[in-house]
Design a protein around this motif. Sequence first.
Motif, PDB file in Angstrom:
ATOM      1  N   SER A   2      -5.421  -4.153   3.645  1.00 58.82           N
ATOM      2  CA  SER A   2      -5.256  -5.602   3.596  1.00 58.82           C
ATOM      3  C   SER A   2      -3.891  -5.959   3.003  1.00 58.82           C
ATOM      4  CB  SER A   2      -6.369  -6.229   2.764  1.00 58.82           C
ATOM      5  OG  SER A   2      -6.200  -5.896   1.408  1.00 58.82           O
ATOM      6  N   MET A   3      -3.518  -7.215   3.187  1.00 60.16           N
ATOM      7  CA  MET A   3      -2.233  -7.684   2.700  1.00 60.16           C
ATOM      8  C   MET A   3      -2.146  -7.609   1.178  1.00 60.16           C
ATOM      9  SD  MET A   3       0.413  -8.546   4.102  1.00 60.16           S
ATOM     10  CE  MET A   3       1.905  -9.447   4.013  1.00 60.16           C
ATOM     11  N   GLY A   4      -3.253  -7.875   0.486  1.00 62.89           N
ATOM     12  CA  GLY A   4      -3.266  -7.793  -0.968  1.00 62.89           C
ATOM     13  C   GLY A   4      -3.047  -6.374  -1.461  1.00 62.89           C
ATOM     14  N   THR A   5      -3.627  -5.418  -0.776  1.00 66.25           N
ATOM     15  CA  THR A   5      -3.441  -4.014  -1.142  1.00 66.25           C
ATOM     16  C   THR A   5      -2.006  -3.571  -0.903  1.00 66.25           C
ATOM     17  OG1 THR A   5      -5.732  -3.601  -0.505  1.00 66.25           O
ATOM     18  CG2 THR A   5      -4.330  -1.682  -0.794  1.00 66.25           C
ATOM     19  N   GLN A   6      -1.436  -3.998   0.199  1.00 68.25           N
ATOM     20  CA  GLN A   6      -0.042  -3.665   0.489  1.00 68.25           C
ATOM     21  C   GLN A   6       0.891  -4.267  -0.549  1.00 68.25           C
ATOM     22  OE1 GLN A   6       0.508  -5.017   4.521  1.00 68.25           O
ATOM     23  NE2 GLN A   6       0.249  -2.950   5.331  1.00 68.25           N
ATOM     24  N   ALA A   7       0.640  -5.511  -0.925  1.00 69.65           N
ATOM     25  CA  ALA A   7       1.480  -6.172  -1.920  1.00 69.65           C
ATOM     26  C   ALA A   7       1.394  -5.453  -3.261  1.00 69.65           C
ATOM     27  CB  ALA A   7       1.075  -7.632  -2.068  1.00 69.65           C
ATOM     28  N   LEU A   8       0.182  -5.027  -3.634  1.00 67.29           N
ATOM     29  CA  LEU A   8       0.012  -4.303  -4.886  1.00 67.29           C
ATOM     30  C   LEU A   8       0.751  -2.968  -4.855  1.00 67.29           C
ATOM     31  CD1 LEU A   8      -1.317  -4.095  -7.663  1.00 67.29           C
ATOM     32  CD2 LEU A   8      -3.281  -3.046  -6.537  1.00 67.29           C
TER      33      LEU A   8
END
Length: 84
Positions: A2-8
């Motif tokens: 997910s985008m949140g995981t990538q950002a993290l």
Amino acid sequence: MSMGTQALLVFLLIGLVAGFLASLVVGGGGLIRCLLSGIIGAFVGGFLFNALGISLGIDNALVVQIIHATVGAIIVVLIARAIA
């Protein structure tokens, strides 16, 4: 992923690179210390550059974030050493 995981993951990678670069400048530190100083430095550097109105004039956002985080990590490490 997910985008949140990538950002993290990107944030952690920037913190690790910044902490490593800061350790080259001020010396010492293992993987965890580099990561922690880089993550805290990302917040400190981002705040300082924004508060002082400093713009680097670089088009690549990733490079700018690494520079901000590295400067912040150097400041964090120097302050931590002064306190200790």
